[in-house]
Design a protein around this motif. Structure first.
Motif, mmCIF file in Angstrom:
data_model
loop_
_atom_site.group_PDB
_atom_site.id
_atom_site.type_symbol
_atom_site.label_atom_id
_atom_site.label_comp_id
_atom_site.label_asym_id
_atom_site.label_seq_id
_atom_site.Cartn_x
_atom_site.Cartn_y
_atom_site.Cartn_z
ATOM 1 N N TYR A 211 -1.368 6.020 10.567
ATOM 2 C CA TYR A 211 -1.777 5.084 9.518
ATOM 3 C C TYR A 211 -2.895 4.168 10.010
ATOM 4 O O TYR A 211 -3.884 3.928 9.299
ATOM 5 C CB TYR A 211 -0.579 4.263 9.064
ATOM 6 C CG TYR A 211 -0.851 3.294 7.944
ATOM 7 C CD1 TYR A 211 -1.505 3.696 6.779
ATOM 8 C CD2 TYR A 211 -0.441 1.960 8.024
ATOM 9 C CE1 TYR A 211 -1.741 2.806 5.734
ATOM 10 C CE2 TYR A 211 -0.674 1.072 6.995
ATOM 11 C CZ TYR A 211 -1.325 1.498 5.857
ATOM 12 O OH TYR A 211 -1.563 0.615 4.834
ATOM 13 N N ALA B 257 3.680 0.502 2.942
ATOM 14 C CA ALA B 257 3.287 -0.510 3.929
ATOM 15 C C ALA B 257 3.113 -1.853 3.226
ATOM 16 O O ALA B 257 2.399 -1.940 2.228
ATOM 17 C CB ALA B 257 1.992 -0.099 4.623
ATOM 18 N N PHE C 89 -0.807 6.151 1.734
ATOM 19 C CA PHE C 89 -0.820 7.006 2.922
ATOM 20 C C PHE C 89 0.430 7.868 2.977
ATOM 21 O O PHE C 89 1.517 7.396 3.309
ATOM 22 C CB PHE C 89 -0.935 6.144 4.186
ATOM 23 C CG PHE C 89 -1.043 6.951 5.463
ATOM 24 C CD1 PHE C 89 -2.192 7.656 5.754
ATOM 25 C CD2 PHE C 89 0.028 7.015 6.347
ATOM 26 C CE1 PHE C 89 -2.290 8.405 6.917
ATOM 27 C CE2 PHE C 89 -0.061 7.757 7.510
ATOM 28 C CZ PHE C 89 -1.224 8.453 7.795
ATOM 29 N N ARG C 90 0.296 9.146 2.635
ATOM 30 C CA ARG C 90 1.328 10.178 2.800
ATOM 31 C C ARG C 90 2.676 9.787 2.177
ATOM 32 O O ARG C 90 3.742 10.183 2.670
ATOM 33 C CB ARG C 90 1.535 10.498 4.281
ATOM 34 C CG ARG C 90 0.288 11.015 4.980
ATOM 35 C CD ARG C 90 0.570 11.286 6.456
ATOM 36 N NE ARG C 90 -0.643 11.712 7.155
ATOM 37 C CZ ARG C 90 -0.681 11.952 8.473
ATOM 38 N NH1 ARG C 90 0.421 11.819 9.207
ATOM 39 N NH2 ARG C 90 -1.818 12.329 9.045
ATOM 40 N N ASP D 135 10.325 5.033 9.569
ATOM 41 C CA ASP D 135 8.987 5.599 9.358
ATOM 42 C C ASP D 135 8.045 5.359 10.534
ATOM 43 O O ASP D 135 6.968 5.966 10.596
ATOM 44 C CB ASP D 135 8.355 5.010 8.098
ATOM 45 C CG ASP D 135 9.115 5.383 6.834
ATOM 46 O OD1 ASP D 135 9.833 6.396 6.872
ATOM 47 O OD2 ASP D 135 8.985 4.654 5.833
ATOM 48 N N ASP E 259 0.846 -1.192 0.000
ATOM 49 C CA ASP E 259 0.000 0.000 0.000
ATOM 50 C C ASP E 259 0.881 1.241 0.000
ATOM 51 O O ASP E 259 1.707 1.432 0.893
ATOM 52 C CB ASP E 259 -0.913 -0.022 1.234
ATOM 53 C CG ASP E 259 -1.859 1.164 1.270
ATOM 54 O OD1 ASP E 259 -2.066 1.775 0.204
ATOM 55 O OD2 ASP E 259 -2.396 1.477 2.348
ATOM 56 N N MET F 239 4.577 7.290 11.136
ATOM 57 C CA MET F 239 3.574 6.613 10.303
ATOM 58 C C MET F 239 2.608 5.734 11.072
ATOM 59 O O MET F 239 1.408 5.739 10.790
ATOM 60 C CB MET F 239 4.295 5.760 9.249
ATOM 61 C CG MET F 239 3.358 4.911 8.404
ATOM 62 S SD MET F 239 4.260 3.789 7.312
ATOM 63 C CE MET F 239 2.892 2.923 6.535
ATOM 64 N N HIS G 177 -6.018 6.118 10.252
ATOM 65 C CA HIS G 177 -6.533 6.305 8.889
ATOM 66 C C HIS G 177 -7.283 5.063 8.423
ATOM 67 O O HIS G 177 -8.353 5.161 7.797
ATOM 68 C CB HIS G 177 -5.371 6.618 7.948
ATOM 69 C CG HIS G 177 -5.732 6.561 6.499
ATOM 70 N ND1 HIS G 177 -6.527 7.508 5.873
ATOM 71 C CD2 HIS G 177 -5.412 5.642 5.525
ATOM 72 C CE1 HIS G 177 -6.670 7.190 4.593
ATOM 73 N NE2 HIS G 177 -6.007 6.071 4.363
ATOM 74 N N ILE H 91 6.800 -2.238 7.977
ATOM 75 C CA ILE H 91 7.142 -0.858 7.612
ATOM 76 C C ILE H 91 8.604 -0.604 7.965
ATOM 77 O O ILE H 91 9.216 -1.349 8.746
ATOM 78 C CB ILE H 91 6.244 0.167 8.326
ATOM 79 C CG1 ILE H 91 6.396 0.051 9.851
ATOM 80 C CG2 ILE H 91 4.794 -0.004 7.915
ATOM 81 C CD1 ILE H 91 5.623 1.104 10.623
#
Length: 516
Positions: A159, A117, A112-113, A151, A109, A155, A162, A147
């Motif tokens: 995350y 991931a 996200f920003r 980060d 993924d 994150m 989110h 990850i």
């Protein structure tokens, strides 16, 4: 070529020799310690960190697992991800296709920003001889998140927040809502859940609900305050839940009200059948397996089990001591494992009711006077809603629904609607009865259908043939009910039959008796 095969065989022989030498030289304990040390060194030297998200967290389903599964299966995540195999499915009676990450597959993924991931879906079989004090699924499911270590501070938490927010939005807008019912005898489905579900497709909304507009607005405002009141409930130290009691004659729209609430909020419905629950422990397990953003419904609570008034039927001294002052729901059974009124009270407003958040409890009944007052107090049933006979504003909504009337149509007539308004104020006719007349006569034209409703109302006036038939039928039903009851009829412990239940904080919506 022959020399190559000879060299390979020699190397394998040397490798086997050193392996056997290590086995003899190092005992099992030392080999285990070395393997642990190597894993730790690999973790320290690795540039990534790993997090496991399992499906079953203790005794309840891990909501983060469900959120990750829904997030990774969404079209937004799929379009912004690389790799991965998705499994397509279409549930029975569903109108849309869903897809999810396949077992033992991976997905990356980037949405996200700008972070990356890596997700792995791990599915393993549980050992056949493994022991557990509770039923568990045959498969062990979980996600592994990978990850970069650098980060993690920036994150990880944002995350996951989110993912939870995104999954909540997807669940409300895109997924079919579900209607759950508890399995017979507390049996579990193949995934170890005690609830069976089907897609919820009831079309009732507050726009189509035959109820006075002012009362509908009050209910909708209360629901909206509840949904937006997370910080309020935390600040005041209250569990984030709310209870509604819907009471009134049959055919007044109690089930349609529940469906309208679910459609308005986007919540799932858990229809709890108490006759299938044997013990307080089983009731608690059912509660633990419900999700947030859901409506837990017990319909016709006065009919499903014996909820006699404790004031009129106090338990014997020994039973009172054993049950903490609460009478048993299943009278005549001295087994301490049976379902009790105390268990139901704790289910709605005890410590176990706080094991989840953002839940709504709804009870319905035709005879509120038969319910123990302890179930009706504020904190358990915060808002008491009297679903009464059809009023003129509700009649206008039904005519809009079934006949296509507009607001201006009610003013352009020669006295027909004035007569209709007068009759509906004098005659007790439920919205269900009015709807049946409109359904049968809707093809005759708008005016003719309204005339048929007027004739039906005239027939129900006192002294008419239809009124006499209804009175006779009601007397027969009351007589059958008296014979069916094992105990004498309870005296009215609350003024609910008159629509006068008071609840602190303005938590009551009721309709005054006709003619008052």
């Amino acid at each position: 070529m022959k020399e190559l095969w000879t060299s390979l065989a020699s190397m394998m022989g040397v490798f086997a020799f050193f392996q056997s030498l290590l086995t003899v030289a190092f005992p099992p304990e030392l080999r285990l310690a070395l393997s642990r040390l190597l894993r730790r060194l690999r973790t320290v030297l690795s540039t990534h960190c790993y997090f496991d998200i399992v499906e079953i967290d203790g005794v309840s389903t891990n909501e983060l697992y469900n959120a990750v599964q829904l997030y990774l299966s969404s079209s937004a995540a799929a379009s912004s991800s690389s790799g991965g195999r998705l499994s397509l499915s279409r549930p029975l009676n569903s109108s849309s296709f869903t897809f999810s990450l396949s077992n033992a597959d991976s997905l990356v993924d980037h949405s996200f920003r700008g972070f990356t991931a890596h997700w792995d879906h791990i599915v393993t079989q549980r050992p056949q001889n493994s022991f557990s004090w509770r039923p568990v699924p045959d498969e062990k499911r979980g996600f592994t998140l990978k990850i970069k270590k650098k980060d993690k501070p920036l994150m990880l938490e944002p995350y996951l927040d989110h993912i939870m927010d995104r999954a909540s939005d997807i669940r409300r807008r895109n997924q079919d809502r579900l209607l759950f019912t508890n399995s017979k005898g507390g049996s579990l489905d193949p995934r170890g859940h005690p609830w069976e579900s089907v897609p919820f497709k009831h079309p009732s909304t507050f726009d189509t609900l035959a109820l006075d507009p002012d009362r509908k607005r009050a209910i909708m405002d209360d629901l909206r305050d509840f949904v937006e009141g997370k910080s309020f409930y935390q600040r005041t130290g209250r569990a984030w839940k709310r209870g509604y009691l819907l009471y009134g004659p049959p055919g007044t729209g109690k089930s349609s009200m529940i469906a309208a609430m679910a459609n308005y909020l986007g919540y799932d419905i858990y229809d709890l059948e108490l006759t299938e629950v044997s013990t307080n422990s089983e009731l608690r397990k059912l509660l633990m397996k419900t999700t947030s953003k859901s409506i837990i419904v017990i319909e016709d609570i006065d009919c499903s089990i014996n909820l006699s008034n404790r004031v009129d039927h106090p338990p014997p001294p020994k039973r009172r001591h054993l049950l903490g002052g609460e009478s048993e729901l299943r009278g005549g059974d001295d087994n301490a494992r049976s379902l009790t009124l105390s268990g139901l009270l704790n289910f709605t407003d005890g410590l176990w009711s706080c094991c989840g958040s953002e839940r709504i409890f709804v009870f319905t009944t035709n005879h509120v006077e038969k319910i123990d007052p302890a179930l009706l107090r504020c904190g358990r049933m915060d808002m008491h809603i009297h679903m009464s006979y059809c009023s003129y504003p509700a009649m206008k909504i039904l005519m809009k629904n079934y006949l296509g009337f507009e607001d201006g149509d009610f003013e352009l007539d020669d006295g027909l609607f004035a007569e209709l308004e007068r009759l509906i104020g004098e005659v007790e006719m439920t919205p269900a009865d009015v709807s049946e007349v409109l359904i049968k006569r809707r093809r005759l034209g708008k005016r003719r259908a309204v005339e048929e409703v007027v004739e039906a109302l005239k027939g129900r006036r006192k002294g008419g043939a239809m009124w006499e038939e209804n009175a006779r039928r009601e007397e027969e039903e009351e007589e059958q009910e008296k014979r069916a009851l094992e105990s004498p009829k309870n005296g009215e412990s609350v003024e609910a039959a008159e629509g006068k239940i008071e609840c602190g904080g303005g938590g009551e919506v009721r309709e005054e008796k006709k003619g008052e």
